[in-house]
Design an enzyme around this catalytic site. Structure first.
Site, PDB file in Angstrom:
ATOM      1  N   CYS A 125      36.711  31.691  42.187  1.00  0.00           N
ATOM      2  CA  CYS A 125      35.532  32.242  42.475  1.00  0.00           C
ATOM      3  C   CYS A 125      34.753  31.511  43.956  1.00  0.00           C
ATOM      4  O   CYS A 125      35.100  32.204  44.725  1.00  0.00           O
ATOM      5  CB  CYS A 125      34.675  31.383  41.905  1.00  0.00           C
ATOM      6  SG  CYS A 125      35.052  32.998  40.074  1.00  0.00           S
ATOM      7  N   LYS A 165      25.579  37.811  43.435  1.00  0.00           N
ATOM      8  CA  LYS A 165      26.577  36.908  42.244  1.00  0.00           C
ATOM      9  C   LYS A 165      27.272  36.009  43.661  1.00  0.00           C
ATOM     10  O   LYS A 165      27.821  35.063  43.177  1.00  0.00           O
ATOM     11  CB  LYS A 165      27.273  38.097  42.120  1.00  0.00           C
ATOM     12  CG  LYS A 165      29.115  37.631  41.863  1.00  0.00           C
ATOM     13  CD  LYS A 165      29.413  36.957  40.313  1.00  0.00           C
ATOM     14  CE  LYS A 165      30.619  35.761  40.226  1.00  0.00           C
ATOM     15  NZ  LYS A 165      30.537  35.444  39.515  1.00  0.00           N
TER      16      LYS A 165
HETATM   17  N1  LIG Z   1      37.039  34.928  35.013  1.00  0.00           N
HETATM   18  C1  LIG Z   1      36.497  34.454  34.905  1.00  0.00           C
HETATM   19  O1  LIG Z   1      35.862  33.551  35.129  1.00  0.00           O
HETATM   20  C2  LIG Z   1      35.706  35.718  35.934  1.00  0.00           C
HETATM   21  C3  LIG Z   1      33.547  35.076  36.362  1.00  0.00           C
HETATM   22  C4  LIG Z   1      32.962  35.808  37.092  1.00  0.00           C
HETATM   23  C5  LIG Z   1      33.420  36.943  37.289  1.00  0.00           C
HETATM   24  N2  LIG Z   1      35.617  37.338  37.278  1.00  0.00           N
HETATM   25  C6  LIG Z   1      35.445  38.033  38.198  1.00  0.00           C
HETATM   26  O2  LIG Z   1      35.787  39.752  37.187  1.00  0.00           O
HETATM   27  C7  LIG Z   1      36.630  40.144  37.646  1.00  0.00           C
HETATM   28  C8  LIG Z   1      37.753  40.726  36.735  1.00  0.00           C
HETATM   29  O3  LIG Z   1      38.728  39.313  36.833  1.00  0.00           O
HETATM   30  P1  LIG Z   1      39.480  38.061  35.435  1.00  0.00           P
HETATM   31  O4  LIG Z   1      39.362  37.261  35.493  1.00  0.00           O
HETATM   32  O5  LIG Z   1      38.784  39.504  34.024  1.00  0.00           O
HETATM   33  O6  LIG Z   1      40.522  38.748  35.899  1.00  0.00           O
HETATM   34  P2  LIG Z   1      42.024  39.705  34.858  1.00  0.00           P
HETATM   35  O7  LIG Z   1      43.196  38.701  35.874  1.00  0.00           O
HETATM   36  O8  LIG Z   1      42.108  38.172  33.663  1.00  0.00           O
HETATM   37  O9  LIG Z   1      42.050  40.749  34.722  1.00  0.00           O
HETATM   38  C9  LIG Z   1      41.918  41.148  34.573  1.00  0.00           C
HETATM   39  C10 LIG Z   1      42.736  42.560  33.532  1.00  0.00           C
HETATM   40  O10 LIG Z   1      42.427  44.634  34.905  1.00  0.00           O
HETATM   41  C11 LIG Z   1      43.918  45.000  34.829  1.00  0.00           C
HETATM   42  N3  LIG Z   1      43.925  46.574  35.336  1.00  0.00           N
HETATM   43  C12 LIG Z   1      44.405  46.053  36.501  1.00  0.00           C
HETATM   44  N4  LIG Z   1      44.479  47.113  37.318  1.00  0.00           N
HETATM   45  C13 LIG Z   1      43.768  47.580  36.301  1.00  0.00           C
HETATM   46  C14 LIG Z   1      43.764  48.662  36.312  1.00  0.00           C
HETATM   47  N5  LIG Z   1      44.118  50.083  37.775  1.00  0.00           N
HETATM   48  N6  LIG Z   1      43.440  50.444  35.547  1.00  0.00           N
HETATM   49  C15 LIG Z   1      43.039  49.235  34.304  1.00  0.00           C
HETATM   50  N7  LIG Z   1      43.438  47.737  33.799  1.00  0.00           N
HETATM   51  C16 LIG Z   1      43.435  47.538  35.325  1.00  0.00           C
HETATM   52  C17 LIG Z   1      44.625  43.571  34.544  1.00  0.00           C
HETATM   53  O11 LIG Z   1      45.773  43.826  34.315  1.00  0.00           O
HETATM   54  C18 LIG Z   1      44.461  42.209  33.891  1.00  0.00           C
HETATM   55  O12 LIG Z   1      44.297  42.682  32.164  1.00  0.00           O
HETATM   56  C19 LIG Z   1      37.044  39.904  38.658  1.00  0.00           C
HETATM   57  O13 LIG Z   1      36.309  40.787  39.924  1.00  0.00           O
HETATM   58  C20 LIG Z   1      36.637  38.377  38.818  1.00  0.00           C
HETATM   59  O14 LIG Z   1      36.495  37.872  40.470  1.00  0.00           O
HETATM   60  C21 LIG Z   1      35.769  36.720  36.738  1.00  0.00           C
END
Ligand SMILES: NC(=O)c1ccc[n+]([C@@H]2O[C@H](COP(=O)([O-])OP(=O)(O)OC[C@H]3O[C@@H](n4cnc5c(N)ncnc54)[C@H](O)[C@@H]3O)[C@@H](O)[C@H]2O)c1
Length: 421
Positions: A257, A203
């Site tokens: 990212c 990734k």
């Molecule tokens: N958004 C994208 O396009 C994308 C693409 C690929 C990978 N990712 C990866 O996916 C992961 C999540 O990204 P995202 O964009 O969904 O983040 P986000 O910020 O949109 O959502 C994360 C959620 O997790 C919650 N959270 C935080 N700590 C928590 C805990 N201890 N228990 C329960 N909930 C908790 C937050 O309140 C939030 O609602 C990251 O590692 C990101 O790098 C994101």
């Protein structure tokens, strides 16, 4: 038997994942530390923007296949999709992953599966496994742990979750196989199994590949300016070679990212020279753009207009945007009167909202330079005749090779192009 899946962290990744699992017939519960997310979910509503997601959520919540919970409960599968931001010192902040893992120590039971979906540095899944050992269960034998990174593109998440190929990296083979089985309920792409560190690195390297290639294009732009040639011509002609694909230069790399993941690869790796250098080249681009602006606009109190603020065209996301860094440099090092325009960025959520002007006319009025910073579709057909009448000096700096040079010259503008002296 129907499996119960718990998604921990219901953001851009977790919520769509919960929805597609629920749609595929699983019993799904969603947990988030943000109570507003759960409240909205249980009403069939969402707080983020993603095409098709709201309808899907409405459907699976109303038919009872997905519900939000404020207290974690027993489950067969736990999927962790919490943020993994970057610290000031460019190391991964795994605090969310660790606290999410800790929150299930007391409820996991033999036969459970735990998946880390968050983008993480090599070794993070093993750390999750070692935290889970506090449960007293034998991890790898009684509880199975794997990493399955998400590679979806915002705006196409629902489609790509289902259609993209997927990697599953287990802490052992059994974990990888069991997790593959779980995802195969909705994934139509191929699912490849490997070990957890390889999956983590896959990734990260996907985004690093892009970052390094953009750095090469940016370095070409720098050299072309020094040598006195046009980098865009070099790219156009070089890419006629059947095995060459030089990327596009620009004012820097942003987003959560590509600008972040390469740092995770070289964390604790002094030998990651090329990747570090690429990050530094891309992070240095806003300063180069600043220097170029200062060489064009000699009047220290002049008005300078930046068109576009987001990290890429046609989105409202300004996370890690190089244009925000440019704004900060302009504020710190010059006395220019700065005006900003972006048709996508929401004023109320923007840090420098006082500088953000809604109307293009107002943004360019009495300006001595317009900088085309982001190539939004809305900027393709700007009315330069009118803009030229409003500006104090007809000067444009195109950092994306996006505007029509012919038109600008015809209207009496002086055009500066990034990558050409
Ligand atoms: N958004 C994208 O396009 C994308 C693409 C690929 C990978 N990712 C990866 O996916 C992961 C999540 O990204 P995202 O964009 O969904 O983040 P986000 O910020 O949109 O959502 C994360 C959620 O997790 C919650 N959270 C935080 N700590 C928590 C805990 N201890 N228990 C329960 N909930 C908790 C937050 O309140 C939030 O609602 C990251 O590692 C990101 O790098 C994101």
């Amino acid at each position: 038997m129907k499996k119960k899946v718990t998604i921990i962290g219901l953001g851009y990744i977790g919520l769509p994942t919960a929805a597609v699992f629920a749609k595929s017939g699983m019993e799904v519960v969603g947990y988030d530390i943000n109570k507003k997310v759960i409240e909205a979910l249980n009403k069939g509503e969402i707080l983020i923007e993603e095409p098709g997601l709201e309808d899907l959520i409405k459907e699976v919540v109303s038919n009872g296949s997905l519900r939000g919970i404020n207290v974690l409960e027993e489950s067969d599968v736990f999927i962790i999709s919490v943020p993994t931001p970057i610290n000031e010192d460019k190391t991964a902040d795994l605090s969310y992953v660790k606290s999410a893992t800790e929150s299930i120590i007391n409820i996991i039971k033999p036969g459970n599966i735990v998946v880390l979906e968050s983008t993480s540095p090599p070794g993070a899944t093993m750390e999750v496994a070692s935290i889970l050992e506090k449960s007293g269960l034998i991890i790898g034998e009684e509880v199975f742990v794997a990493h399955s990174p998400e590679r979806v593109l915002p705006g196409r998440i629902i489609k790509e979750l289902v259609e993209n190929d997927r990697i599953v990296g287990g802490i052992n083979e059994k974990s990888a196989e069991l997790v593959k089985e779980i995802y195969s309920v909705f994934v139509k792409g191929e699912i490849f199994t490997t070990d957890s560190k390889t999956a983590e690195m896959c990734k990260l390297m996907e985004n690093t590949f892009r970052d390094v290639n953009i750095a090469l294009a940016n370095e070409l732009a720098i050299l072309a300016e020094n040598i006195g040639i046009n980098a865009w011509d070099v790219i156009k002609f070089a890419n006629k070679h059947p095995r060459v694909n030089i990327h596009q230069p620009g004012p820097g790399v942003g987003g959560h990212c590509i600008a972040v993941d390469p740092w995770f690869v070289i964390e604790n790796q002094p030998e990651g020279h090329l990747i570090r250098q690429a990050r530094e080249i891309n992070d240095g681009m806003p300063e180069r753009v600043l220097n170029r602006i200062m060489s064009i606009v000699k009047n220290g109190n002049a008005k300078v207009t930046l068109m576009g603020l987001s990290y890429k065209p046609n989105v409202d996301d300004t996370r890690e945007s190089p244009i925000i860094k440019l704004v900060e440099l302009l504020k710190e090092r010059t006395n220019y009167q700065i005006s900003l325009h972006d048709p996508h960025v929401d004023k109320d959520r923007f840090k420098y909202k006082d500088l953000l002007i809604d109307s293009i006319d107002e943004a360019v009025e009495n300006s001595e330079l317009m900088v085309l910073a982001v190539n939004h579709n809305e900027y393709k057909n700007l009315d330069f005749e009118r803009i030229g009448e409003l500006m104090l000096k007809k000067q444009v700096f195109d950092t994306r090779n996006f505007l029509s040079e012919e038109e600008l010259i015809k209207l009496g503008f002086e055009l500066t192009l990034l990558g050409r002296n």
